[in-house]
Each structure stands twice: as structure tokens, then as C-alpha cells.
Motif scaffolding. Structure first.
Motif, short mmCIF file in Angstrom:
data_model
loop_
_atom_site.label_atom_id
_atom_site.label_comp_id
_atom_site.label_asym_id
_atom_site.label_seq_id
_atom_site.Cartn_x
_atom_site.Cartn_y
_atom_site.Cartn_z
N GLY A 1 0.85 -1.19 0.00
CA GLY A 1 0.00 0.00 0.00
C GLY A 1 0.87 1.23 0.00
N ASP A 2 0.36 2.31 0.58
CA ASP A 2 1.11 3.56 0.64
C ASP A 2 2.44 3.34 1.33
OD1 ASP A 2 -1.89 5.51 1.25
OD2 ASP A 2 -0.92 4.89 -0.62
N GLY A 3 3.49 3.90 0.75
CA GLY A 3 4.82 3.72 1.32
C GLY A 3 5.31 2.29 1.24
N ASP A 4 4.69 1.50 0.36
CA ASP A 4 5.03 0.08 0.19
C ASP A 4 4.70 -0.77 1.41
OD1 ASP A 4 7.97 0.76 -1.83
OD2 ASP A 4 5.91 0.30 -2.41
N THR A 5 4.05 -0.20 2.44
CA THR A 5 3.75 -1.00 3.63
C THR A 5 2.70 -2.05 3.29
OG1 THR A 5 2.11 0.62 4.33
CG2 THR A 5 4.33 0.88 5.20
N LEU A 6 2.81 -3.17 3.97
CA LEU A 6 1.96 -4.32 3.66
C LEU A 6 0.58 -4.14 4.28
CD1 LEU A 6 4.63 -7.07 4.22
CD2 LEU A 6 3.51 -6.56 2.05
N ARG A 7 -0.46 -4.39 3.48
CA ARG A 7 -1.83 -4.29 3.94
C ARG A 7 -2.64 -5.46 3.41
NH1 ARG A 7 -5.33 0.17 2.48
NH2 ARG A 7 -6.94 -1.38 2.07
N LEU A 8 -3.70 -5.78 4.16
CA LEU A 8 -4.61 -6.84 3.76
C LEU A 8 -5.93 -6.20 3.37
CD1 LEU A 8 -5.07 -9.96 3.65
CD2 LEU A 8 -5.85 -9.82 6.01
N ASP A 9 -6.37 -6.45 2.15
CA ASP A 9 -7.63 -5.88 1.67
C ASP A 9 -8.82 -6.69 2.17
OD1 ASP A 9 -6.26 -5.16 -1.60
OD2 ASP A 9 -6.56 -3.81 0.11
N SER A 10 -9.92 -6.01 2.42
CA SER A 10 -11.15 -6.72 2.75
C SER A 10 -11.70 -7.38 1.49
CB SER A 10 -12.19 -5.76 3.32
OG SER A 10 -12.51 -4.77 2.37
N GLY A 11 -12.47 -8.44 1.71
CA GLY A 11 -13.10 -9.15 0.61
C GLY A 11 -14.60 -9.02 0.68
N SER A 12 -15.28 -9.82 -0.14
CA SER A 12 -16.73 -9.77 -0.22
C SER A 12 -17.36 -10.16 1.11
CB SER A 12 -17.18 -10.72 -1.33
OG SER A 12 -18.58 -10.78 -1.40
N GLY A 13 -18.25 -9.33 1.63
CA GLY A 13 -18.99 -9.66 2.85
C GLY A 13 -18.23 -9.42 4.15
N ASP A 14 -17.04 -8.84 4.09
CA ASP A 14 -16.26 -8.61 5.30
C ASP A 14 -16.83 -7.45 6.12
OD1 ASP A 14 -12.85 -9.35 4.10
OD2 ASP A 14 -14.55 -10.65 4.60
N THR A 15 -16.63 -7.52 7.44
CA THR A 15 -16.96 -6.41 8.32
C THR A 15 -15.71 -6.05 9.12
OG1 THR A 15 -17.73 -7.98 9.99
CG2 THR A 15 -19.40 -6.97 8.59
N VAL A 16 -15.59 -4.78 9.45
CA VAL A 16 -14.49 -4.34 10.30
C VAL A 16 -14.93 -4.47 11.74
CG1 VAL A 16 -13.16 -2.33 11.06
CG2 VAL A 16 -13.43 -2.78 8.62
N VAL A 17 -14.15 -5.19 12.54
CA VAL A 17 -14.48 -5.42 13.95
C VAL A 17 -13.40 -4.89 14.88
CG1 VAL A 17 -15.96 -7.41 13.48
CG2 VAL A 17 -13.51 -7.75 13.84
N GLY A 18 -12.32 -4.35 14.31
CA GLY A 18 -11.25 -3.81 15.14
C GLY A 18 -10.61 -2.64 14.44
N GLU A 19 -10.00 -1.76 15.21
CA GLU A 19 -9.21 -0.68 14.61
C GLU A 19 -7.94 -0.47 15.42
OE1 GLU A 19 -11.94 2.56 14.34
OE2 GLU A 19 -11.73 3.09 16.45
N ILE A 20 -6.92 -0.04 14.71
CA ILE A 20 -5.62 0.15 15.34
C ILE A 20 -5.65 1.47 16.10
CG2 ILE A 20 -3.14 0.43 14.95
CD1 ILE A 20 -3.53 -1.24 12.37
N ARG A 21 -5.41 1.38 17.42
CA ARG A 21 -5.42 2.62 18.20
C ARG A 21 -4.00 3.17 18.34
NH1 ARG A 21 -10.41 3.32 21.07
NH2 ARG A 21 -11.76 3.42 19.25
N ASP A 22 -3.07 2.30 18.63
CA ASP A 22 -1.68 2.73 18.75
C ASP A 22 -0.78 1.53 18.50
OD1 ASP A 22 -2.34 2.93 22.28
OD2 ASP A 22 -1.69 1.19 21.11
N ALA A 23 0.49 1.69 18.74
CA ALA A 23 1.44 0.61 18.48
C ALA A 23 1.14 -0.61 19.34
CB ALA A 23 2.87 1.09 18.73
N ALA A 24 0.44 -0.39 20.44
CA ALA A 24 0.21 -1.47 21.38
C ALA A 24 -1.05 -2.25 21.09
CB ALA A 24 0.17 -0.93 22.80
#
Lengths: 192, 279
Positions: free
Chosen positions: A88-111
């Protein structure tokens, strides 16, 4: 004499082409495989997994030094279809969502990863995961030997509960490097 | 005839520029091996079919006249004759596609027919296209998406093609041979009324592949965020059309045209297909 003249030019051209082809084939970079192993908490139980990618190192046919990794990495999971991390941006690795996926978490900080409640249905291609090292999203180029990648997962899928592990961060073992050979790509399941 | 996702899925492989005939094309076998290997490594068992769309014989029929001329010109010089036949074969394949000849229309019609046949069988289908085949695949996808019969919004059961994987694609090149524009930019047609689903297009390329870069001696291109020539040329259009175009720069330990044929042995392509079919 006539035969010699007739075949001399095309024969020389064929030899030149063969020499060039040999140079291109022989003077190639070496292909290496990078991998890191870990365990994921899937709804049906823990599963072994291995994150892997390849890279070329060496010299090109005209002598220039060359070293480049794959832009993305594959996560093979024991007993489940693979997940593919892309650059993704800056070549950092990301996982794309697929069909029917829901977001159940979000990154708050490094921890930590905070729960998203209620789950949010997203368009395919939204962020469902990242790979970090030292708390920071990274590209494959930064995952050198000895570095421990941390895989963060943020999604779920009601139709395919085994698609994602429980949301959170999973620290994998240190990256190892070896010469790649055809058919030698890693198995995610523990040795029996 | 909506797609039934419980039925055996099909992967349809479209080859690229070829010498020889349809019987020489091994792309279907190679993709089968990659998927089988990915499944075996993850201890998975899945039923699937890999079919090939072959069009080399169609191209060969169209080039017959030129081959005859070539043979006449090089009579008595077998090495030169073989070289010229190869050039006619390979160059002719590209010119047919670029000039939108009757041959190219026949090839597109055949590919469209193969896709619709799988849809009539209610089978999930993923399209894999190598090199020149990616030009035909993208063109036919546009033709199908323009009709009202298919791709009805978020209902993927109305999608005859669930996704596209291209390998070593020259679609990022904008070159001319005289007045002929080779690989003219194709229109990206949106999936009408889709709020959540996007059409996935995964493009695999090697930085050293001259067919991808247009660089005769295969010197490497620079890539950022997985964006190579195809992503730079089509990225804005696919975003606007709610497609998901992802570039995958891969390595193989090969360079030049050897890199162009190494995709068939790249395990990551098998992994991606497993994800698309059963993920």
C-alpha cells in the motif's frame, strides 16, 4: 563454397542470439525466499501459519547490482485458504477486505487493537490488516533476517468465520532467508 | 442463471503471444499445478476445473498468406525461413490485437462465448490472462459489463467473471508502430449500482520483464506501492469504476524474456487464486 556462404550469416546470427540468451539466463540474480512462522487464533482453534515472499539479489546481465523483494507477501494458514498482503502507501503491507467482510477492530496505537462495535460492513478493498515491525507498518524490504513481523487483523466474515483470526496483533517468529527452489515454498501446518 | 457458488468453480486461462499451435499451449496445466500445490501446502482439498481459451490456431489461419510469402522469400535458407516464420507468428499476433482485425474480433467472440458458457452452467469463474491475452481479457470484460444481462450491482451471482488475474501484461504500454497504436487504452466499465462489491483485478508483473516495461533489454522499472505501468495507466479509471486493481511486483531469479515466462511457476499466483475461489 556456395553452401558455406549461404549459411554463414544466419549461422553467425543464431550463435550470437544463443550467446545472448545464455548470458541472460546464466547471469541472473539469485532468488531467495523469506519466511516467518506464527500461530493464529481462528474461531475453530489455533492454526499454524507462515508469511512468505521472495526477493532477487545479485547482478543483471550487464553487470549492474540488483536487489529487489516482492512487493507483497502471502500468509499461508494451515487448513484454510491463503491471505494475500499487498503493498500500500509507502510500500507498507496491507490486507484488503473481501466480499462480505466487516471491520471489527481498529488500530489505536502501536500497542493495541480496539474493538469496533457494532461491526461495520465495508466495501471490498478496505483495510483488514497490516504487517508491522517495532510497532510500525513495514514493507517487505524492511523485513530482513532476524526481524520479527507482527500481523494485525481487523476484520471478520459471518459467511466465512474461519477467514480471519480473532482481531488483534500476532507476533511471528524471526524472518529466515534461504535460496528459493521451485516447489519449496513453505507449508504452514506443523510437522507431524 | 445466477452463479451457484457451491458448484465446481472454473479458472479460464487465456494465453499470450505464442509460437506453434493451440496444442503447444501449456498454460492451463501450469495454472492447475500452482493451485494444486497451494491447496496441498495448506492441507486443503477442493474441487475445481482449469480450462484454457486457445486462439493460436485462429491467429495462424489469419497469417497463412504471410507465411506462404515468407516461405517463398527464404526458399533454400532454412534458418532464415524459421526465423521469419517465428517473427510473423509473434508479430502477427500483436498486430491482430492492436488493429482490431477480423481475427481479433473472432478471438474476442470466442472468449466471450467461453465465459458465457460457464455462466450458463452457473459456475463461478475467474479469468487468468498472460501477456497479450490480458488485452483480450480486459476487452471482453468491458463488452460483458456494458450489456444489461450481467454484473447487476452487489449481487455477485450475476457476475459471469468473479475476478481477473493478469500476468506479465503489456497493458501499461502506450506505443506506436507507425500509425498503429499498440495496446490502445481500453475503457474500464463500472459495475452498475454496486455499493459494497468491487471487481478485483490482480496484476502480477516482474520489474525485469520487457513486455511489461517496454524496455528492450529488460532494465528494471521502479515500483512504488505495488504500482507498475498497468496501475499507473489504469489506476485512476479503475478507482472511478469501483474496481479493485492491485499490482503485485514479483521476483523469480530470472530476467528479460525469461522473467516473462516465469509467472507460470510462481506459487503466489496459486495462493491468490485459492483466495479468490474459496477465501
Amino acid at each position: 563454397m556456395g553452401l558455406k556462404l549461404r549459411y554463414a550469416r544466419p549461422a553467425r546470427a543464431a550463435v550470437a542470439a544463443a550467446v545472448l540468451a545464455l548470458a541472460l539466463a546464466g547471469c541472473s540474480p539469485t532468488s531467495y525466499r523469506y519466511q516467518a512462522r506464527g500461530t493464529l487464533a481462528l474461531p475453530a482453534g489455533d492454526a499454524g501459519a507462515v508469511l512468505y515472499w521472495r526477493g532477487d539479489e545479485g547482478r543483471l546481465w550487464y553487470g549492474k547490482a540488483y536487489a529487489r523483494p516482492d512487493s507483497g507477501a502471502v500468509l499461508r494458514v494451515c487448513g484454510e485458504p491463503s491471505l494475500v498482503f499487498v503493498a500500500g502507501d509507502g510500500d507498507t503491507l496491507r490486507l484488503d477486505s473481501g466480499s462480505g467482510d466487516t471491520v471489527v477492530g481498529e488500530i489505536r496505537d502501536a500497542a493495541g487493537v480496539a474493538t469496533v462495535d457494532p461491526p461495520r460492513r465495508v466495501r471490498a478493498g478496505a483495510l483488514c490488516g497490516v504487517v508491522r515491525a517495532g510497532g510500525v507498518p513495514v514493507a517487505t524490504g524492511a523485513l530482513t533476517e532476524g526481524v520479527q513481523p507482527e500481523l494485525v487483523f481487523l476484520c471478520a466474515n459471518a459467511r466465512r468465520p474461519q477467514r480471519y483470526p480473532a482481531p488483534g496483533a500476532y507476533l511471528f517468529a524471526a524472518v529466515s532467508k534461504s535460496v528459493a527452489r521451485e516447489g519449496g515454498d513453505p507449508e504452514p501446518c506443523p510437522a507431524r | 442463471m445466477p452463479v451457484d457458488f457451491s458448484r465446481q468453480p472454473r479458472v479460464l486461462v487465456v494465453h499470450g503471444v505464442q509460437a506453434g499451435s493451440d496444442s503447444d499451449v501449456e498454460s492451463r496445466t501450469q495454472i492447475r499445478k500452482l493451485i494444486d500445490r497451494s491447496l496441498a501446502k495448506s492441507h486443503l482439498q477442493r474441487d475445481f476445473e482449469v480450462a484454457g481459451f486457445f486462439y493460436e490456431d485462429i491467429n495462424d489461419r489469419a497469417q497463412r498468406f504471410y507465411r506462404t510469402i515468407g516461405r517463398a522469400l527464404t526458399r533454400g535458407e532454412p534458418l532464415a525461413g524459421r526465423a521469419l516464420a517465428l517473427v510473423i507468428d509473434l508479430f502477427g499476433d500483436v498486430v491482430s490485437a492492436a488493429a482490431d482485425t477480423g481475427t481479433a474480433r473472432e478471438i474476442r467472440a470466442g472468449l466471450r462465448s467461453a465465459i458465457v458458457e460457464a455462466y450458463r452452467q452457473r459456475r463461478q469463474l475467474v479469468l487468468v490472462a498472460h501477456s497479450l491475452g490480458s488485452f483480450y481479457a480486459l476487452a471482453v470484460l468491458g463488452e460483458l459489463m456494458k450489456t444489461n444481462n450481467y454484473f447487476a450491482g452487489d449481487d455477485r451471482a450475476t457476475w459471469p467473471v468473479q475476478g481477473l488475474v493478469t500476468l506479465g501484461s503489456p497493458l501499461g504500454l502506450d506505443v506506436r508502430i507507425g500509425d498503429l497504436r499498440v495496446f490502445d487504452k481500453l475503457a474500464i466499465v463500472p459495475v452498475r449500482g454496486a455499493d459494497f462489491e468491487v471487481f478485483p483485478w490482480h496484476n502480477y508483473f516482474n520489474r525485469l520483464d520487457p513486455v511489461v516495461s517496454g524496455r528492450l533489454f529488460g532494465n528494471p522499472i521502479s515500483v512504488s506501492a505495488g504500482r507498475g505501468p498497468v496501475e499507473k495507466r489504469y489506476g485512476d479509471d479503475t478507482d472511478a469504476a469501483h474496481w479493485l486493481l492491485r499490482g503485485h511486483a514479483v521476483t523469480s531469479g530470472k530476467q528479460w524474456l525469461f522473467a516473462h515466462t516465469a509467472y507460470w511457476r510462481n506459487s503466489k499466483i496459486g495462493d491468490r487464486l485459492v483466495d479468490m475461489l474459496w477465501g
